[in-house]
Design a protein around this motif. Structure first.
Motif, PDB file in Angstrom:
ATOM      1  N   ALA A   1    -133.919  26.508  62.005  1.00 62.79           N
ATOM      2  CA  ALA A   1    -133.893  27.487  60.911  1.00 62.79           C
ATOM      3  C   ALA A   1    -134.914  27.116  59.848  1.00 62.79           C
ATOM      4  O   ALA A   1    -135.639  26.125  59.982  1.00 62.79           O
ATOM      5  CB  ALA A   1    -132.492  27.545  60.292  1.00 62.79           C
ATOM      6  N   LYS A   2    -134.941  27.926  58.796  1.00 60.41           N
ATOM      7  CA  LYS A   2    -135.872  27.668  57.690  1.00 60.41           C
ATOM      8  C   LYS A   2    -135.182  26.906  56.573  1.00 60.41           C
ATOM      9  O   LYS A   2    -135.703  26.788  55.472  1.00 60.41           O
ATOM     10  CB  LYS A   2    -136.434  29.002  57.173  1.00 60.41           C
ATOM     11  CG  LYS A   2    -137.173  29.734  58.289  1.00 60.41           C
ATOM     12  CD  LYS A   2    -137.846  31.023  57.851  1.00 60.41           C
ATOM     13  CE  LYS A   2    -138.341  31.756  59.095  1.00 60.41           C
ATOM     14  NZ  LYS A   2    -139.709  32.212  58.990  1.00 60.41           N
ATOM     15  N   ARG A   3    -133.965  26.407  56.864  1.00 62.99           N
ATOM     16  CA  ARG A   3    -133.227  25.604  55.885  1.00 62.99           C
ATOM     17  C   ARG A   3    -132.240  24.718  56.623  1.00 62.99           C
ATOM     18  O   ARG A   3    -132.050  24.864  57.827  1.00 62.99           O
ATOM     19  CB  ARG A   3    -132.509  26.504  54.877  1.00 62.99           C
ATOM     20  CG  ARG A   3    -131.574  27.523  55.500  1.00 62.99           C
ATOM     21  CD  ARG A   3    -131.052  28.508  54.450  1.00 62.99           C
ATOM     22  NE  ARG A   3    -130.348  29.646  55.027  1.00 62.99           N
ATOM     23  CZ  ARG A   3    -129.049  29.642  55.343  1.00 62.99           C
ATOM     24  NH1 ARG A   3    -128.325  28.566  55.182  1.00 62.99           N
ATOM     25  NH2 ARG A   3    -128.490  30.734  55.830  1.00 62.99           N
TER      26      ARG A   3
ATOM     27  N   MET B   1    -126.702  34.060  58.139  1.00 64.99           N
ATOM     28  CA  MET B   1    -128.136  33.962  58.421  1.00 64.99           C
ATOM     29  C   MET B   1    -128.500  34.811  59.641  1.00 64.99           C
ATOM     30  O   MET B   1    -127.792  34.806  60.646  1.00 64.99           O
ATOM     31  CB  MET B   1    -128.466  32.496  58.714  1.00 64.99           C
ATOM     32  CG  MET B   1    -129.881  32.269  59.148  1.00 64.99           C
ATOM     33  SD  MET B   1    -130.154  30.486  59.429  1.00 64.99           S
ATOM     34  CE  MET B   1    -129.855  30.395  61.169  1.00 64.99           C
ATOM     35  N   LYS B   2    -129.612  35.526  59.540  1.00 66.76           N
ATOM     36  CA  LYS B   2    -130.088  36.314  60.691  1.00 66.76           C
ATOM     37  C   LYS B   2    -130.613  35.354  61.746  1.00 66.76           C
ATOM     38  O   LYS B   2    -131.604  34.650  61.534  1.00 66.76           O
ATOM     39  CB  LYS B   2    -131.164  37.309  60.274  1.00 66.76           C
ATOM     40  CG  LYS B   2    -130.578  38.518  59.557  1.00 66.76           C
ATOM     41  CD  LYS B   2    -131.575  39.652  59.423  1.00 66.76           C
ATOM     42  CE  LYS B   2    -131.574  40.547  60.654  1.00 66.76           C
ATOM     43  NZ  LYS B   2    -132.361  41.778  60.419  1.00 66.76           N
TER      44      LYS B   2
ATOM     45  N   LEU C   1    -139.831  35.329  63.891  1.00 67.38           N
ATOM     46  CA  LEU C   1    -139.646  34.206  62.960  1.00 67.38           C
ATOM     47  C   LEU C   1    -140.767  34.181  61.921  1.00 67.38           C
ATOM     48  O   LEU C   1    -140.544  33.953  60.731  1.00 67.38           O
ATOM     49  CB  LEU C   1    -139.624  32.867  63.721  1.00 67.38           C
ATOM     50  CG  LEU C   1    -138.387  32.598  64.580  1.00 67.38           C
ATOM     51  CD1 LEU C   1    -138.648  31.440  65.544  1.00 67.38           C
ATOM     52  CD2 LEU C   1    -137.165  32.291  63.711  1.00 67.38           C
TER      53      LEU C   1
ATOM     54  N   ASN D   1    -140.248  36.772  59.380  1.00 64.56           N
ATOM     55  CA  ASN D   1    -138.947  36.689  58.721  1.00 64.56           C
ATOM     56  C   ASN D   1    -137.974  37.801  59.098  1.00 64.56           C
ATOM     57  O   ASN D   1    -137.049  38.096  58.351  1.00 64.56           O
ATOM     58  CB  ASN D   1    -139.102  36.653  57.196  1.00 64.56           C
ATOM     59  CG  ASN D   1    -139.377  35.249  56.710  1.00 64.56           C
ATOM     60  OD1 ASN D   1    -138.777  34.291  57.194  1.00 64.56           O
ATOM     61  ND2 ASN D   1    -140.298  35.121  55.773  1.00 64.56           N
TER      62      ASN D   1
ATOM     63  N   GLU E   1    -134.235  34.421  60.715  1.00 64.30           N
ATOM     64  CA  GLU E   1    -134.478  33.180  59.987  1.00 64.30           C
ATOM     65  C   GLU E   1    -134.363  31.956  60.885  1.00 64.30           C
ATOM     66  O   GLU E   1    -134.886  30.896  60.578  1.00 64.30           O
ATOM     67  CB  GLU E   1    -133.462  33.081  58.844  1.00 64.30           C
ATOM     68  CG  GLU E   1    -133.896  32.140  57.745  1.00 64.30           C
ATOM     69  CD  GLU E   1    -132.811  31.931  56.695  1.00 64.30           C
ATOM     70  OE1 GLU E   1    -132.805  30.853  56.078  1.00 64.30           O
ATOM     71  OE2 GLU E   1    -131.967  32.847  56.513  1.00 64.30           O
ATOM     72  N   GLY E   2    -133.635  32.123  62.000  1.00 65.27           N
ATOM     73  CA  GLY E   2    -133.440  30.983  62.887  1.00 65.27           C
ATOM     74  C   GLY E   2    -133.288  31.407  64.329  1.00 65.27           C
ATOM     75  O   GLY E   2    -133.289  32.605  64.651  1.00 65.27           O
TER      76      GLY E   2
ATOM     77  N   GLN F   1    -140.465  27.201  61.605  1.00 62.44           N
ATOM     78  CA  GLN F   1    -139.114  26.683  61.353  1.00 62.44           C
ATOM     79  C   GLN F   1    -139.251  25.292  60.726  1.00 62.44           C
ATOM     80  O   GLN F   1    -140.003  24.459  61.252  1.00 62.44           O
ATOM     81  CB  GLN F   1    -138.319  26.542  62.665  1.00 62.44           C
ATOM     82  CG  GLN F   1    -138.122  27.858  63.415  1.00 62.44           C
ATOM     83  CD  GLN F   1    -136.944  28.678  62.903  1.00 62.44           C
ATOM     84  OE1 GLN F   1    -135.858  28.624  63.425  1.00 62.44           O
ATOM     85  NE2 GLN F   1    -137.182  29.448  61.861  1.00 62.44           N
TER      86      GLN F   1
END
Length: 297
Positions: A135-137, A148-149, A181, A184, A187-188, A205
């Protein structure tokens, strides 16, 4: 002789990128089968979704083009929903457990179902690293998912499981994932480490969570009629080559996770240890198994 002297030429399709264990395995298989058949069987490897996404390739294979496909477990949800249990997170413990299931009696049943639905047979079961979340976090517990998408494969089980865990699952073909991704749209995603690395997801990512939520196979499938057209000695050559390729892939996979963790770190990805029990518990308490049980009968 000339490479076009082969009596049989088969295309084998994969969505995986070059450098991944499955594609290496497909090249190894091609080399071995040429040798074992004295050049009578030629295999052309099409990687990286060159022949389309999994659904497209499997539907094509049903008609005989491509003759062979190396597919992930999404094939169950797409074509034999009664075996979608294999894709339930945290159900299969490890590769040994997986082999016991798919190389035994259950595997024979699965093959009969594939025969009916896809006019194909599962000729080999290859390992792959367990699936992990990226993911981005950072995500340590299911609560962190927070709708989260998340891209998931186009199967009912993946969608249901990630919904239960608290994500907003978005089904799409793997071939569309990188761009989604990048833009956006999602997100993951979740895949084995080797694929996260070889598909260059580290460019889009920042975090990889070691959820190891799914130990799943790659299945080498072949159109039934094309296999049956081969004389017995060439069927044997093909199966022997596949068996050697299977051991080759399984060896690559056994060592690959440690290697890919290091490679991902070098690309600046943060590797996150998660509370696996919290994820597992959420799946177990969700009634997911019961919901899908009626399809497994």
């Amino acid at each position: 002789g000339d490479r076009n002297d082969a009596a049989y030429t088969f295309q084998i399709g994969l969505t995986n990128p070059e450098g991944s264990p499955e594609v290496e395995g497909a090249h190894k298989f091609a080399e071995l089968v040429a040798e074992k058949s004295n050049g009578q069987i030629r295999i052309e490897v099409f990687s990286n979704g060159a022949l389309g996404g999994e659904r497209d390739m499997l539907e094509g294979m049903k008609m005989g083009a491509p003759e062979m496909v190396v597919t992930g477990d999404a094939v169950f949800g797409m074509f034999t929903p009664q075996y979608t249990a294999f894709t339930m997170p945290f159900l299969i413990e490890d590769t040994k457990h997986l082999d016991n299931v798919l190389l035994g009696e259950i595997g024979e049943e699965v093959n009969e179902a594939f025969h009916e639905v896809l006019n194909a047979k599962m000729l080999s079961v290859w390992h792959r690293g367990p699936r992990n979340l990226s993911a981005k976090r950072e995500i340590k517990t299911p609560d962190d998912l927070n709708h989260m998408k998340l891209r998931v494969p186009e199967t009912p089980m993946s969608i249901a499981a990630w919904e239960v865990l608290g994500a907003n699952p978005t089904p799409m073909a793997f071939t569309e994932l990188f761009v989604a991704l990048e833009q956006n749209t999602v997100e993951g995603q979740e895949n084995p480490l080797e694929l996260i690395y070889n598909a260059k997801f580290y460019e889009v990512q920042s975090h990889v969570m070691l959820t190891e939520h799914l130990v799943a196979p790659f299945l080498v499938m072949m159109n039934n009629d094309k296999f049956n057209e081969l004389p017995e000695n060439l069927q044997n050559a093909l199966l022997e080559a596949l068996e050697e390729a299977r051991l080759f892939v399984n060896d690559l996979v056994a060592d690959s996770d440690e290697k890919y963790i290091e490679l991902l770190k070098e690309e600046g990805v943060e590797i996150v240890e998660v509370d696996r029990d919290a994820f597992k518990k959420k799946i177990e308490e969700s009634g997911l198994a019961e919901r899908f049980e009626k399809e497994w009968a």
